[in-house]
Motif scaffolding. Structure first.
Motif, short mmCIF file in Angstrom:
data_model
loop_
_atom_site.label_atom_id
_atom_site.label_comp_id
_atom_site.label_asym_id
_atom_site.label_seq_id
_atom_site.Cartn_x
_atom_site.Cartn_y
_atom_site.Cartn_z
N ALA A 143 0.86 -1.18 0.00
CA ALA A 143 0.00 0.00 0.00
C ALA A 143 0.89 1.23 0.00
CB ALA A 143 -0.92 0.02 1.22
N ASN A 144 0.41 2.28 -0.61
CA ASN A 144 1.12 3.55 -0.64
C ASN A 144 0.19 4.64 -0.12
OD1 ASN A 144 3.35 5.35 -1.36
ND2 ASN A 144 1.97 6.10 -2.95
N VAL A 145 0.64 5.36 0.91
CA VAL A 145 -0.17 6.41 1.52
C VAL A 145 0.60 7.73 1.45
CG1 VAL A 145 -1.37 7.18 3.60
CG2 VAL A 145 -1.15 4.72 3.11
N VAL A 146 -0.08 8.77 0.99
CA VAL A 146 0.47 10.13 0.98
C VAL A 146 -0.53 11.04 1.67
CG1 VAL A 146 1.14 12.09 -0.46
CG2 VAL A 146 1.78 9.76 -1.15
N ARG A 147 -0.06 11.76 2.69
CA ARG A 147 -0.91 12.75 3.37
C ARG A 147 -0.09 14.03 3.51
NH1 ARG A 147 -5.45 10.57 6.21
NH2 ARG A 147 -5.90 12.76 6.63
N PHE A 148 -0.29 14.96 2.59
CA PHE A 148 0.42 16.24 2.61
C PHE A 148 -0.58 17.33 2.97
CE2 PHE A 148 3.76 14.88 -0.82
CZ PHE A 148 4.30 13.97 0.09
N VAL A 212 4.65 -5.03 2.96
CA VAL A 212 5.30 -3.76 3.30
C VAL A 212 4.50 -2.61 2.70
CG1 VAL A 212 7.39 -2.36 3.07
CG2 VAL A 212 7.58 -4.83 3.42
N SER A 213 4.25 -1.58 3.52
CA SER A 213 3.55 -0.39 3.05
C SER A 213 4.45 0.83 3.20
CB SER A 213 2.25 -0.17 3.83
OG SER A 213 2.52 0.05 5.21
N THR A 214 4.17 1.86 2.42
CA THR A 214 4.91 3.11 2.52
C THR A 214 3.94 4.24 2.88
OG1 THR A 214 4.64 3.64 0.17
CG2 THR A 214 6.58 2.36 0.81
N VAL A 215 4.42 5.15 3.72
CA VAL A 215 3.61 6.27 4.18
C VAL A 215 4.48 7.52 4.14
CG1 VAL A 215 2.23 7.24 6.07
CG2 VAL A 215 2.32 4.74 5.73
N SER A 216 3.99 8.58 3.50
CA SER A 216 4.68 9.87 3.46
C SER A 216 3.75 10.94 4.02
CB SER A 216 5.10 10.23 2.04
OG SER A 216 6.04 9.29 1.53
N PRO A 223 0.86 25.17 -0.17
CA PRO A 223 -0.57 25.03 -0.49
C PRO A 223 -0.84 24.37 -1.83
CG PRO A 223 -0.15 27.16 0.51
CD PRO A 223 1.20 26.53 0.30
N THR A 224 0.08 24.57 -2.79
CA THR A 224 -0.12 23.96 -4.11
C THR A 224 0.23 22.48 -4.14
OG1 THR A 224 2.11 24.70 -4.71
CG2 THR A 224 0.27 26.11 -5.36
N ALA A 225 0.83 21.98 -3.04
CA ALA A 225 1.24 20.56 -3.01
C ALA A 225 0.42 19.75 -2.01
CB ALA A 225 2.73 20.46 -2.68
N VAL A 226 -0.67 20.28 -1.50
CA VAL A 226 -1.53 19.52 -0.61
C VAL A 226 -2.09 18.31 -1.37
CG1 VAL A 226 -3.71 19.57 0.67
CG2 VAL A 226 -2.11 21.49 0.86
N ALA A 227 -1.98 17.14 -0.75
CA ALA A 227 -2.39 15.92 -1.46
C ALA A 227 -2.77 14.85 -0.46
CB ALA A 227 -1.25 15.41 -2.35
N GLY A 228 -3.60 13.94 -0.90
CA GLY A 228 -3.96 12.81 -0.07
C GLY A 228 -4.32 11.62 -0.94
N GLU A 229 -3.67 10.50 -0.70
CA GLU A 229 -4.00 9.30 -1.45
C GLU A 229 -3.71 8.06 -0.61
OE1 GLU A 229 -0.30 8.40 -4.32
OE2 GLU A 229 -1.19 10.38 -4.65
N PHE A 230 -4.46 7.04 -0.89
CA PHE A 230 -4.28 5.75 -0.22
C PHE A 230 -4.57 4.70 -1.28
CE2 PHE A 230 -5.21 1.94 2.00
CZ PHE A 230 -4.64 2.01 3.26
N VAL A 231 -3.54 3.96 -1.70
CA VAL A 231 -3.69 3.02 -2.80
C VAL A 231 -3.19 1.65 -2.37
CG1 VAL A 231 -3.20 2.54 -5.22
CG2 VAL A 231 -3.28 4.91 -4.42
N LEU A 232 -4.00 0.63 -2.63
CA LEU A 232 -3.63 -0.76 -2.37
C LEU A 232 -3.33 -1.46 -3.69
CD1 LEU A 232 -6.51 -1.62 0.11
CD2 LEU A 232 -4.08 -1.56 0.72
#
Length: 301
Positions: A143-148, A212-216, A223-232
């Protein structure tokens, strides 16, 4: 009706906890306590309830506590409330140390009170449905998680939050990622953590069975790089978490529903109770240690 005491006076306390408690048909908000008396009085006036100067006096006046305070302050109030036999509706993270999380779990277990920890997504129907379906499907390889987030920009309700500035994205938004990863991929057994620019922290999490999962994470994204994703990714293809439609206050109303259901049924096995909250704290603490030491940290089995 269940009598609730609200502990906290900030934006989250007012607009999420307080709003949901005030609107809930089975919740009776009986008072507010805060570290700032003027803000406590203002919030209490908004909801037509008294402001309390003493923590234990509000605990005595209610059947359950709703806490929207920094995690270290929350842990102490939760222990006092549970010891007094009050049910617990707490926020994430449960505490800022395993020792404090253990104190909350021990107090809740000893007194037999019901407990729910509010990880927002777990109470939004679209996200909760995704978690349940993904956990049932299994077969995930990673899984890959991004929470900016950009929490400290002028005008943000969290711009002046000392605990968020001090503990950063790992402790503030890391719990949201873990609340979804753990039920889908299983218990975390090893953590690698690396810091990046702009308050970034990157986690490499090994789960039971070797997935194994990755989280950032960051609270300081432009403000222009705010992002959120969660992918399996796995045997069933690629699945992305849906964008929730329910507001935080609506989600908190669901958390109230679920706490009341636990109380009505006499059960103490909620999937996001203080024991799960403690599991999340343990992963966060391991990640903090991995950042400091520069080496992987294994979690006890």
């Amino acid at each position: 009706m269940m009598r609730f005491g609200l502990f906290g006076t900030g934006h989250w306390a007012a607009e999420t906890h307080g709003a949901a408690l005030d609107a809930h048909p089975r919740a009776d908000l009986v008072g507010v306590w805060g570290r700032n008396r003027d803000r406590a009085a203002a919030l209490a006036t908004r909801y037509g309830v008294p402001a309390f100067d003493d923590v234990d006096a509000l605990i005595e006046a209610c059947d359950a506590v709703a806490v929207a305070l920094p995690p270290d302050v929350q842990a102490d109030i939760a222990v006092r409330a549970a010891t007094a036999g009050r049910h617990l509706l707490l926020d994430k993270p449960l505490a800022l140390s395993i020792a404090d999380a253990d104190r909350v779990v021990e107090a809740a277990t000893r007194s037999g009170v019901a407990s729910v920890v509010f990880f927002t997504g777990r109470y939004q129907p679209e996200v909760a449905g995704f978690v349940a379906a993904a956990a049932a499907a299994g077969g995930w390889h990673t899984a890959n998680v991004v929470r900016f987030a950009s929490a400290f920009q002028p005008g943000s309700p969290y711009a002046q939050s000392p605990w968020r500035r001090g503990h950063g994205a790992l402790w503030d938004i890391g719990p949201h990622a873990l609340a979804i990863l753990l039920p889908v991929l299983g218990r975390v057994t090893r953590v690698v953590a690396v810091d990046g620019p702009g308050g970034l922290v990157h986690l490499l999490l090994t789960h039971d069975g070797g997935v194994v999962s990755t989280v950032s994470l960051t609270l300081d994204a432009p403000p222009t790089a705010v992002a959120g994703e969660f992918v399996l990714y796995g045997e069933n293809g690629v699945e992305s978490i849906p964008v929730p439609e329910a507001s935080p206050a609506t989600a908190f109303g669901m958390a109230i529903d679920q706490l009341l259901a636990e109380i009505d049924a006499g059960t103490r096995d909620h999937r996001c109770d203080v024991r799960f909250g403690r599991e999340v704290v343990a992963v966060l603490a391991a990640a903090e240690a991995a950042r400091t030491q520069g080496t992987p940290v294994d979690l006890p089995s």
